[in-house]
Design an enzyme around this catalytic site. Structure first.
Site, short mmCIF file in Angstrom:
data_model
loop_
_atom_site.label_atom_id
_atom_site.label_comp_id
_atom_site.label_asym_id
_atom_site.label_seq_id
_atom_site.Cartn_x
_atom_site.Cartn_y
_atom_site.Cartn_z
CE1 TYR A 152 -3.53 2.75 0.76
CE2 TYR A 152 -1.90 3.52 2.32
CZ TYR A 152 -3.04 3.73 1.60
OH TYR A 152 -3.70 4.92 1.70
CG ASP A 196 -9.58 -1.73 1.20
OD1 ASP A 196 -8.76 -2.49 1.74
OD2 ASP A 196 -9.68 -0.52 1.48
CE LYS A 231 -10.96 -3.64 7.82
NZ LYS A 231 -9.72 -2.90 7.67
#
Lengths: 525, 261
Positions: free
Chosen positions: A268, A303, A375
C-alpha cells in the site's frame, strides 16, 4: 463454511507456489537491509520513549546523533552497537539520559570491536528482551481478558470507525459505538501521518480527518475500551494503522499498548503513498514480526486497488495481492488466524449481475484462505450523495458478507464520500447490519452456487488470471520490484530507487547487529 | 411561468428576468412537501417529539408531521419529519459561478492531452511556506484522490511531481522550471495572519520574475479559505475553493494549458 467453488487443489497449490517465488527475493532483500524506522523501533522496544520540548522523539534524536557521529557507517551496522557501547562505557545511566546527552552533542559514539562489541551486544539484547517481554505480557493479558470477559458473540466482527481528530472526543464516540454493537473500533489516523518520519508524542487533540497515532493515544483508548468491555461483557478490539514511514515503530507501540488489529499491507505505502519500495518491504517485515509476537491481527489493504482500478478488470490483482500478503505474513511468523486479508464490494452497481460477481470474488477469497478472518470493505467508489441508494447498496454489501462468511465487516455508511457520518448514520448503518445478519446470517447453509453457473465460473477465472499475473511477474528480471516499477499494480509506476524515505534505507554491513530482529527470528520462549 | 395558487402576500414580486417561482413538489404541484431527518440530544419521550415538531415549525414546515422517532442510546433521538413549507424560490434570483470549461471524464482528459499537447502534461504541486497540511494537494494529486475520484497521478498522460509540505518558493520555482511544468498547483490550508495570501503572492511574484510570460506555467492555488474571485489580485491563473475535485482541476488544466507549439 463448506467449499462451494470446487477449486482444484493443484491450482491453489500452484498459486501459492508462485506467490512464494515472487515473494522470496523480496524477503531476501528485506533481510539484507535496515532502515531508520527499524532502528528507531529497536530503541523504542528497549524502552526509549518521549520527546524533547519541540516534540521531536528521543528515538529520532538519538539515531540522528549516532548517524552524525559515525557518518555513513552508522546505519549499515545498526544503532544497537554504538548505543549500548556508549551505555556500557558509562556515557549515561540509561537510554533516556543518553539520548538527551547525545542530542546536546556531548556523547562520542564509536563502532565497538572485539570484547567491547560483545559487551554491547549482550547489553542490547538484554534490554530489548525486556521490551519483548512486555509485549508478551500484553498478549497474555488480552488472552486473559478474552477468557474472563468474553469474546465477540459472532463473526463477522462488526468494525466501526471513529475519526474526530481529538483523542478526548474519540473516546466517548468509541465507547458509544461499542455499546451500539461494534466489536472492533478503528481510530482513523490524521491525514498525512503516513508521510511523517517520526511518531508524534503524547495525547493529541488536533488532527486532520483523523487522530494521530501516538503511544499515549493508544494507551488512553485501550484503557477506555477495557472499561467498556467489562461493562458490556465482551472484549472490544482496537485497531490502528501500521503503515507509512514509521510502520515498525508504530507496530512496537501497538504491541506495548495491547492494540488488537493493525492495518498493515505489503504494498500500500509503495503504490498509494509513493514510499520507496525497499523501505516499505524492510519496514513491513519487521512490523509483521512484531505483530506476530504481539498476537495482533493484520488487516491488508486490497480494497484500495479497487478504488483506483475497475473492480471487475482488477479482481485478479486483489487475489494476487492477498496471496503475496499471505506469503509475506507467514514468512514473518503470523499464523493464519491473524491474517485479515482485505477485499471490497466495489463493482459498479450499474453493471448487470454485479451482485453475482461480488459473491464470486468474495467466495474466492473465502475458499483460498479458509482460516483467515477476511476483512470485508464496504462500497465507497460508487457511493454518491444519494444516501438512500447508498443505504440499499450497503444492505447488499452486508448480505454478500453474510453469504460468504467474512470475518471482519467494516460497516458501510450511507454518507460515505458525502460528510463525516452523523450519529444517526452510524445507528442506521448498524440497524442495516443487524437486520441482514439476523435475517440471513445462516443463509450460507442453503447457498450452493451451481457448479457451472456465473459465480463458480467467475471465481475460477479470477484465480486463473491471478496465476497468469504472477507468472508474468516472475518473468521480470527483478521480479516484483520490476513489476511495481512498470505499473503492474493499480497503474502506478514505482521504481525501486524512487519514492519517499529512500535516504533512510541502508544495506546491512557484515557486522550489522540488531537485537530485536535477532530475538524476533528466534522461536518465542 | 408556474401558476401558483394562493401566493402569500408580499412574498414574491413577479419575476423580472427569465425565471420561475417554485415550491417543493411532493405529489401535487405547489404542495410544498419536504422531508427532513435530524437528531436531537434528548432522550426519547413526548417532550423530545414535541421539540422535533417545534424545530420543524421553526424551519418553516407547517404543518409538520413527526413520522418516526427512535432512541439512539439514552441521550439522543433520531427523527424523520414530513411537512409543508410555504417558501417560494425564484430561479431568477439564483446566483451561480459558472464553470468556464467543460468537465471531462477520466478517459477524455487523457485523450484531450494527447490531442492538444502530443506529450504528457507536467504538473508540479506543493504546500508552500510553513504549511504542513498536504491533505489538499494530496487529495488532488495522489492516486488515492478525493470523494471517490482519483487524483491527477491516476492519468497516464499527466506527470505529477508532488513536492509535499513546507516547500520554499525558490525550490518550487526551480523544480517547476527543471520539469518544464505546464502547471504549478499550490495548496494552502493555514490562514493564520493571512499566511495563505502572503505565500500565494510571494509565489506568483517569484514565477513572474523567473520566467518570461509565455513560458510561465499556469499557477493554480487551492484551499478551504480562498475566495475564488481573488485570482487576479493574487497574481495566479485560478483559485479553487473547498470541495474541488481532481476532475475539476484536471479539466481546467486541459482546457487552459497552452497547446503544443
Amino acid at each position: 463454511m463448506s467449499a462451494k467453488l470446487g477449486l482444484p487443489d493443484e491450482t491453489v497449490r500452484r498459486a501459492r507456489a508462485l506467490a512464494a517465488r515472487v515473494g522470496a527475493p523480496v524477503v531476501e532483500l528485506a533481510k539484507a537491509h535496515t532502515t531508520v524506522a527499524v532502528e528507531r523501533a529497536t530503541l523504542r522496544l528497549a524502552g526509549l520513549a518521549g520527546a524533547d520540548p519541540d516534540g521531536t522523539p528521543w528515538a529520532n534524536l538519538l539515531l540522528d546523533a549516532v548517524r552524525s557521529g559515525l557518518g555513513e557507517d552508522a546505519l549499515p551496522h545498526g544503532v544497537a552497537l554504538p548505543v549500548w557501547d556508549a551505555l556500557v562505557r558509562g556515557e549515561a545511566d540509561d537510554l533516556g539520559v543518553l539520548a538527551q546527552k547525545a542530542a546536546a552533542g556531548s556523547v562520542r559514539f564509536r563502532l565497538p570491536a572485539g570484547v567491547d562489541a560483545e559487551r554491547a551486544r549482550s547489553a542490547a539484547r538484554q534490554q530489548v528482551g525486556h521490551g519483548l517481554a512486555r509485549v508478551d505480557a500484553r498478549r497474555a493479558e488480552r488472552d486473559h481478558l478474552l477468557a474472563t470477559i468474553g469474546d465477540a458473540p459472532r463473526q463477522p466482527w462488526i468494525y466501526l470507525i471513529v475519526a474526530t481528530g481529538d483523542i478526548h472526543e474519540d473516546i466517548p464516540q468509541a465507547q458509544a459505538a461499542a455499546r451500539e454493537g461494534a466489536d472492533v473500533i478503528a481510530v482513523i489516523r490524521s491525514t498525512g501521518q503516513s508521510l511523517l518520519d517520526y511518531v508524534p508524542e503524547g495525547a493529541t487533540r488536533e488532527g486532520f480527518a483523523g487522530t494521530y497515532a501516538t503511544q499515549e493515544n493508544f494507551r488512553l483508548m485501550r484503557a477506555a475500551l477495557d472499561e467498556t468491555s467489562r461493562e458490556l461483557g465482551r472484549y472490544v478490539r482496537l485497531t490502528n494503522y501500521a503503515s507509512g514511514l514509521c510502520m515498525p515503530e508504530i507496530a512496537v507501540l501497538a504491541g506495548l499498548e495491547r492494540l488488537d488489529m493493525m492495518l498493515n499491507d505489503s504494498m500500500y505505502g509503495i503504490l498509494f503513498r509513493d514510499i520507496n519500495p525497499v523501505r516499505t518491504f524492510v519496514d513491513q517485515r519487521f512490523s509483521r514480526q512484531v505483530h506476530a509476537r504481539a498476537g495482533i491481527v493484520i488487516n491488508t489493504g486490497e480494497d484500495n486497488y479497487l478504488t483506483t482500478a475497475d473492480a471487475i478488470e482488477a479482481a485478479h490483482t486483489v487475489t494476487t495481492s492477498q496471496l503475496l500478503n499471505e506469503y509475506f505474513a507467514r514468512e514473518a511468523g503470523l499464523s493464519d488466524d491473524l491474517l485479515g486479508l482485505g477485499h471490497a464490494f466495489e463493482i459498479d452497481p450499474a453493471v448487470p449481475d454485479s451482485f453475482r460477481l461480488e459473491l464470486a470474488h468474495a467466495l474466492l477469497a473465502r475458499e483460498l484462505f479458509p482460516d483467515a478472518p477476511l476483512k470485508w470493505m464496504p462500497p465507497t467508489r460508487h457511493m454518491t450523495g444519494d444516501v438512500f441508494r447508498g443505504y440499499l447498496l450497503d444492505g447488499f454489501f452486508n448480505l454478500a458478507g453474510a453469504l460468504t462468511g467474512q470475518g471482519i465487516l467494516l460497516v458501510g455508511m450511507m454518507t460515505e464520500a458525502v460528510v463525516t457520518p452523523f450519529l444517526s448514520d452510524r445507528d442506521l448503518a448498524l440497524q442495516n447490519v443487524r437486520y441482514v445478519l439476523e435475517a440471513a446470517g445462516r443463509l450460507h447453509e442453503d447457498f450452493h452456487p451451481a457448479p457451472d453457473g456465473v459465480i463458480v465460473q467467475r471465481a475460477h477465472r479470477v484465480l486463473a488470471e491471478s496465476i497468469d499475473l504472477m507468472e508474468r511477474i516472475c518473468e521480470h528480471e527483478h521480479g516484483l520490484l520490476d513489476a511495481i516499477a512498470d505499473g503492474t499494480f493499480g497503474l502506478m509506476r514505482r521504481p525501486a530507487d524512487g519514492g519517499r524515505g529512500l535516504e533512510g534505507v541502508a544495506e546491512r554491513a557484515p557486522g550489522y547487529h540488531n537485537p530485536a530482529t535477532e530475538l524476533l527470528e528466534e522461536e518465542p520462549a | 411561468m408556474t401558476q401558483l395558487s394562493d401566493p402569500p402576500p408580499g412574498a414574491a414580486a413577479p419575476p423580472s428576468r427569465e425565471g420561475r417561482l417554485v415550491r417543493p413538489y411532493g405529489d401535487t404541484t405547489g404542495d410544498g412537501m419536504v422531508q427532513v431527518s435530524f437528531t436531537l440530544p434528548l432522550p426519547h419521550d413526548k417532550v423530545a417529539e414535541g421539540a422535533a415538531e417545534q424545530l420543524a415549525h421553526k424551519m418553516g414546515m407547517d404543518p409538520a408531521m413527526v413520522v418516526h422517532a427512535k432512541p439512539m442510546g439514552p441521550d439522543f433521538t433520531f427523527f424523520v419529519v414530513y411537512g409543508k413549507v410555504r417558501h417560494l424560490v425564484d430561479t431568477a434570483a439564483v446566483e451561480v459561478v459558472e464553470r468556464d470549461y467543460p468537465l471531462l471524464g477520466s478517459k477524455e482528459i487523457d485523450l484531450a492531452i494527447r490531442e492538444r499537447l502530443r506529450r504528457r502534461l507536467v504538473v508540479v504541486g506543493a504546500c508552500i511556506g510553513t504549511d504542513a497540511h498536504t491533505v489538499g494537494i494530496d487529495a488532488i494529486l495522489n492516486i488515492k484522490g478525493f470523494a471517490g475520484e482519483k487524483g491527477l497521478e491516476y492519468h497516464r498522460e499527466i506527470k505529477v511531481v508532488n513536492l509535499g509540505a513546507q516547500v520554499a518558493v525558490p525550490r518550487l520555482v526551480e523544480v517547476a522550471l527543471a520539469e518544464r511544468a505546464d502547471a504549478v498547483l499550490v495548496s494552502q490550508v493555514v490562514t493564520q495572519r493571512d499566511a495563505h495570501l502572503l505565500n500565494t503572492r510571494e509565489m506568483s511574484a517569484a514565477f513572474r520574475e523567473a520566467c518570461a510570460p509565455e513560458r510561465r506555467p499556469l499557477l493554480v492555488v487551492g484551499g478551504p479559505r480562498f475566495d475564488e474571485r481573488m485570482a487576479g489580485e493574487l497574481g495566479v491563473d485560478r483559485i479553487f475553493a473547498r470541495g474541488t475535485t481532481p476532475a475539476e482541476v484536471a479539466s481546467y488544466l486541459v482546457h487552459h494549458v497552452r497547446s503544443a507549439a
